[in-house]
Design a protein around this motif. Structure first.
Motif, mmCIF file in Angstrom:
data_model
loop_
_atom_site.group_PDB
_atom_site.id
_atom_site.type_symbol
_atom_site.label_atom_id
_atom_site.label_comp_id
_atom_site.label_asym_id
_atom_site.label_seq_id
_atom_site.Cartn_x
_atom_site.Cartn_y
_atom_site.Cartn_z
ATOM 1 N N HIS A 21 -8.358 -15.956 -17.056
ATOM 2 C CA HIS A 21 -9.054 -15.603 -15.826
ATOM 3 C C HIS A 21 -10.516 -15.343 -16.042
ATOM 4 O O HIS A 21 -10.901 -14.853 -17.091
ATOM 5 C CB HIS A 21 -8.396 -14.381 -15.173
ATOM 6 C CG HIS A 21 -7.324 -14.810 -14.237
ATOM 7 N ND1 HIS A 21 -7.608 -15.340 -13.004
ATOM 8 C CD2 HIS A 21 -5.991 -14.851 -14.388
ATOM 9 C CE1 HIS A 21 -6.473 -15.692 -12.432
ATOM 10 N NE2 HIS A 21 -5.472 -15.407 -13.253
ATOM 11 N N GLY A 24 -14.831 -15.764 -10.436
ATOM 12 C CA GLY A 24 -15.170 -16.978 -9.684
ATOM 13 C C GLY A 24 -14.273 -18.154 -10.037
ATOM 14 O O GLY A 24 -14.624 -19.296 -9.778
ATOM 15 N N LYS A 25 -13.094 -17.896 -10.648
ATOM 16 C CA LYS A 25 -12.189 -19.014 -10.964
ATOM 17 C C LYS A 25 -11.657 -19.623 -9.671
ATOM 18 O O LYS A 25 -11.203 -18.909 -8.792
ATOM 19 C CB LYS A 25 -11.022 -18.517 -11.814
ATOM 20 C CG LYS A 25 -10.062 -19.630 -12.186
ATOM 21 C CD LYS A 25 -9.050 -19.176 -13.190
ATOM 22 C CE LYS A 25 -8.133 -20.327 -13.575
ATOM 23 N NZ LYS A 25 -7.194 -19.940 -14.608
ATOM 24 N N ARG A 26 -11.805 -20.946 -9.543
ATOM 25 C CA ARG A 26 -11.262 -21.590 -8.354
ATOM 26 C C ARG A 26 -10.541 -22.874 -8.756
ATOM 27 O O ARG A 26 -10.963 -23.547 -9.704
ATOM 28 C CB ARG A 26 -12.334 -21.939 -7.306
ATOM 29 C CG ARG A 26 -13.716 -21.647 -7.690
ATOM 30 C CD ARG A 26 -14.788 -21.966 -6.728
ATOM 31 N NE ARG A 26 -15.821 -22.681 -7.473
ATOM 32 C CZ ARG A 26 -16.613 -22.103 -8.343
ATOM 33 N NH1 ARG A 26 -16.543 -20.817 -8.567
ATOM 34 N NH2 ARG A 26 -17.514 -22.806 -8.991
ATOM 35 N N PRO A 27 -9.463 -23.195 -8.059
ATOM 36 C CA PRO A 27 -8.770 -24.446 -8.389
ATOM 37 C C PRO A 27 -9.589 -25.638 -7.900
ATOM 38 O O PRO A 27 -10.508 -25.471 -7.081
ATOM 39 C CB PRO A 27 -7.461 -24.325 -7.614
ATOM 40 C CG PRO A 27 -7.774 -23.414 -6.480
ATOM 41 C CD PRO A 27 -8.864 -22.499 -6.930
ATOM 42 N N LEU A 28 -9.263 -26.803 -8.392
ATOM 43 C CA LEU A 28 -9.926 -28.016 -7.917
ATOM 44 C C LEU A 28 -8.804 -28.896 -7.410
ATOM 45 O O LEU A 28 -8.041 -29.438 -8.208
ATOM 46 C CB LEU A 28 -10.649 -28.683 -9.092
ATOM 47 C CG LEU A 28 -11.420 -29.952 -8.794
ATOM 48 C CD1 LEU A 28 -12.705 -29.631 -8.023
ATOM 49 C CD2 LEU A 28 -11.785 -30.663 -10.084
ATOM 50 N N THR A 29 -8.665 -28.964 -6.086
ATOM 51 C CA THR A 29 -7.520 -29.707 -5.583
ATOM 52 C C THR A 29 -7.909 -31.080 -5.062
ATOM 53 O O THR A 29 -7.152 -32.024 -5.137
ATOM 54 C CB THR A 29 -6.812 -28.933 -4.465
ATOM 55 O OG1 THR A 29 -7.824 -28.431 -3.599
ATOM 56 C CG2 THR A 29 -5.981 -27.796 -5.010
ATOM 57 N N ASP A 126 -18.705 -17.336 -17.450
ATOM 58 C CA ASP A 126 -17.782 -17.751 -16.405
ATOM 59 C C ASP A 126 -18.101 -19.144 -15.865
ATOM 60 O O ASP A 126 -17.206 -19.919 -15.544
ATOM 61 C CB ASP A 126 -17.789 -16.727 -15.272
ATOM 62 C CG ASP A 126 -17.318 -15.371 -15.775
ATOM 63 O OD1 ASP A 126 -16.553 -15.347 -16.754
ATOM 64 O OD2 ASP A 126 -17.733 -14.350 -15.217
ATOM 65 N N GLN A 130 -15.539 -22.428 -15.789
ATOM 66 C CA GLN A 130 -15.253 -23.164 -14.567
ATOM 67 C C GLN A 130 -15.646 -24.636 -14.732
ATOM 68 O O GLN A 130 -14.922 -25.543 -14.332
ATOM 69 C CB GLN A 130 -15.984 -22.526 -13.373
ATOM 70 C CG GLN A 130 -15.681 -23.160 -12.035
ATOM 71 C CD GLN A 130 -14.221 -22.954 -11.574
ATOM 72 O OE1 GLN A 130 -13.576 -21.975 -11.921
ATOM 73 N NE2 GLN A 130 -13.715 -23.900 -10.794
ATOM 74 N N TYR A 133 -13.058 -26.278 -16.979
ATOM 75 C CA TYR A 133 -11.761 -26.307 -16.291
ATOM 76 C C TYR A 133 -11.698 -27.506 -15.332
ATOM 77 O O TYR A 133 -10.747 -28.287 -15.327
ATOM 78 C CB TYR A 133 -11.619 -24.993 -15.529
ATOM 79 C CG TYR A 133 -10.317 -24.765 -14.814
ATOM 80 C CD1 TYR A 133 -9.108 -24.829 -15.486
ATOM 81 C CD2 TYR A 133 -10.304 -24.426 -13.461
ATOM 82 C CE1 TYR A 133 -7.911 -24.575 -14.831
ATOM 83 C CE2 TYR A 133 -9.117 -24.168 -12.797
ATOM 84 C CZ TYR A 133 -7.921 -24.251 -13.488
ATOM 85 O OH TYR A 133 -6.743 -23.998 -12.843
ATOM 86 N N GLU A 134 -12.759 -27.669 -14.549
ATOM 87 C CA GLU A 134 -12.775 -28.758 -13.570
ATOM 88 C C GLU A 134 -12.731 -30.123 -14.260
ATOM 89 O O GLU A 134 -12.022 -31.030 -13.842
ATOM 90 C CB GLU A 134 -14.026 -28.647 -12.687
ATOM 91 C CG GLU A 134 -13.928 -27.449 -11.760
ATOM 92 C CD GLU A 134 -15.166 -27.209 -10.921
ATOM 93 O OE1 GLU A 134 -16.180 -27.915 -11.110
ATOM 94 O OE2 GLU A 134 -15.119 -26.301 -10.067
#
Ligand SMILES: C[S@@+](CC[C@H](N)C(=O)[O-])C[C@H]1O[C@@H](n2cnc3c(N)ncnc32)[C@H](O)[C@@H]1O
Length: 616
Positions: A21, A24-29, A126, A130, A133-134
């Motif tokens: 974690h 500002g972690k956000r998924p990329l859908t 962070d 992110q 991750y993307e």
């Protein structure tokens, strides 16, 4: 890569556990995929099969989305990436004038004239997570079900990246952790010197392509009595530390996950591209040979100086490379042009008949340096996703702007760039004018910082009228004593106090075209880059190289004998091999049809391009 509409691409969620974690972690859908613009082609044997190998200029988040929208989902056999390491350093690419030695520092700048900042590797933790991750989520979508992904990293981030990979690919798909041990000449000055990188390897299933590799090893021979002559022939002689001759037996062994036999690119190596963080071809050779078959597709979306593409090309694999930095794209393009021309030369010497047949694409299957490239593989195309033309100057321009205005940089703030007097500063990327969208973003950030009461200086090159109206309204609502977060704009193009310094005067060239029957002659008479000249003038008082020959400012020249105005097909490329060699400047082109539009592209030592064409 022919779709010319934007498209929405969907991305499968990460596997999930374990999970890291960060703020500002956000998924990329899903993501919008922009259409690629085809800008250049190198196809010296006119195979017409230019789509096998692709070099793409753009942010890899967008480029990977574009690949997903264009038929590459699940089609990539091997991914190797060597992303920025979060090392807290600015990487600098060294460029110098051709034929002129000696570098001097420009006063007030941290970099010498010859150095351009290639990319900035300074991240708040962070943001970095992110960012990676993307990219990993997108890369997984592109990877074939029996493919492998190699992520090259160092001690700065390997433990975070391993968690991210577990989350995205699933911990059960972890294949290997490879330690690449090299010898660097300068290490850190406390603790044990750090002399290794890590390659984290993940798959999408248990069944992936993998070929075991063996390498030669020398084991010292125990000398018992006489050594027979016959036996000696199989042994290798070497001196030990005391200078005694020792005999070694040469055997081989299977390569395991600790690689100690590959060295970093040495300063005089033929493969050296003057690119910081360039990886050795030997490393990529091991990665590619162990996990692909001929003609498989290899992807590297942080291509840098083009090592992955260069090795894939040499080994007869297809490749896709991408970088956000135009300098990296130009370096890779030049490197690959040279390799392809060498390959053609070798084939022509060994099997000249292959080039005289009409359907050479299917005919050319003969042995060549132990691989079987098809003619189609002796070419590549360059694309752009979004317009990053200004990128080469962007990091540099931001630094210059900060110095010029007197902004104090704050590299720990993830949103604002620094302070100017009492104001907070936000710098708008110089590739677009300040728009209400940028201002809304600042507004959103301020809403998340309720205690922030400083005024905001917004620095941009220029601004849209709508942005002007937006700011007037914002400031109108903040009249009086309690006014907080008022906006002030510094428009670098026109500001009374700060304006002017970033005016870009484009480079110019004078080219003479003439024709005798089917032969077109081209003579470059002059080339001038005001940016290079200005940089040299700033060196006043220091060793100042004199430019007697325009060619010292020019890195390479390319010619398209039938330029249609959109895609540049490189029919002639003049890329001097050594740093001190100059381009020729005079070219004779055979068999050019009457009224062809002949175009000459010059790229200078700072990566700026000039295109001159004539119908002749
Ligand atoms: C460590 S270097 C790669 C060096 C490369 N392996 C070689 O051998 O030359 C990382 C590269 O990633 C590029 N890069 C950084 N962020 C990027 C992004 N968002 N999209 C595409 N490329 C990016 C940088 O411009 C840089 O060229």
């Amino acid at each position: 890569m022919s779709k010319n509409k934007t498209e929405k691409v969907t991305i499968t969620p990460a596997k999930g556990r374990p999970m890291l974690h960060w703020v500002g972690k956000r998924p990329l859908t899903n993501l919008i995929a922009f259409p690629p613009q085809h800008i250049e082609t190198f196809d010296p044997v006119n195979s017409g099969q230019i789509y096998n190998n692709r070099l793409i200029h753009g942010d890899n988040k967008e480029v990977l989305a574009t690949l997903l929208a264009n038929g590459y989902r699940g089609k990539i056999n091997l991914i190797y990436i060597d992303p920025p390491f979060d090392s807290g350093a600015d990487y600098v690419r060294k460029v110098s004038l051709r034929g002129i030695t000696g570098e001097a520092k420009i006063e007030g700048e941290n970099y010498t004239f010859g150095e351009q900042i290639q990319y900035t590797d300074i991240w708040a933790n962070d943001n970095y997570l992110q960012f990676m991750y993307e990219r990993l989520l997108l890369l997984k979508e592109l990877l074939a079900s029996n493919g492998l992904l190699f992520l090259h990293c160092d001690t700065a981030k390997n433990y975070h990246l391993r968690c991210l990979l577990d989350e995205v690919f699933g911990a059960n798909n972890f294949a290997n952790e490879i330690i690449w041990k090299y010898t660097k000449f300068a290490g850190k000055n406390s603790g044990f010197p750090s002399n290794h990188d890590t390659l984290l390897v993940y798959s999408k299933s248990n069944e992936y392509v993998f070929h075991k590799t063996r390498i030669p090893v020398n084991t010292p021979r125990k000398q018992t009595g006489r050594v027979w002559d016959k036996e000696l022939k199989k042994a290798v002689q070497k001196k030990d530390e005391q200078g005694n001759l020792v005999y070694y037996d040469q055997t081989d062994k299977e390569v395991d996950d600790t690689w100690t036999d590959i060295q970093i690119v040495n300063p005089v190596a033929y493969e050296r591209q003057e690119f910081p963080t360039q990886k050795p071809e030997g490393l990529l050779e091991r990665v590619i040979l162990s996990s692909t078959n001929p003609e498989n597709i290899v992807l590297d979306c942080f291509i840098g100086s083009g090592t992955t593409a260069a090795v894939a090309q040499k080994l007869g694999r297809r490749w896709i490379g991408c970088d956000i930095n135009k300098g990296a794209i130009q370096t890779t393009s030049k490197r690959l042009q040279r390799i392809i021309l060498d390959q053609i030369d070798t084939i022509q010497k060994k099997q000249p008949e292959l080039f005289s047949t009409n359907d050479c694409e299917t005919e050319l299957l003969g042995p060549f340096n132990d691989i079987d490239p098809k003619v189609g593989a002796l070419s590549f195309s360059v694309y752009r996703v979004n317009d990053y033309d200004l990128q080469i100057q962007h990091n540099e321009a931001v630094n210059l702007a900060c110095e010029h205005i007197g902004i104090e940089r704050k590299k720990t703030d993830t949103f604002f760039d620094g302070t100017l007097g009492k104001n907070l500063v936000k710098i708008i990327p110089f590739n677009h004018p300040l728009s209400p969208v940028d201002l809304e973003e600042i507004k959103k950030e301020l809403e998340a910082r309720p205690d922030e009461d400083r005024a905001i200086s917004v620095v941009c090159l220029g601004m849209e009228l709508a942005a002007k109206a937006w700011i007037e309204e914002w400031n109108r609502l903040r009249k009086g004593q309690s006014a907080v977060n008022k906006f002030e704009v510094i428009e670098l193009r026109s500001d009374n106090k700060y304006g002017g310094f970033l005016k870009h005067e484009p480079a110019k060239a004078k080219v003479k075209f003439s024709r005798i029957k089917d032969i077109v002659k081209i003579e470059i008479e002059d080339f001038i880059s005001p940016t290079i000249i200005t940089r040299l003038q700033q060196q006043a008082g220091l060793l100042q190289p004199k430019i007697d020959d325009w060619r010292s400012m020019v890195d390479c020249v390319m010619i398209d004998t039938n330029y249609g105005g959109k895609v540049f097909n490189i029919s002639v490329s003049d890329v001097p091999e050594k740093k001190n060699d100059l381009v020729n400047g005079k070219y004779e082109l055979q068999d050019v049809k009457k009224d062809s539009n002949v175009a000459v592209k010059l790229i200078d030592m700072l990566g700026e391009e000039v295109l001159i064409s004539k119908q002749i």
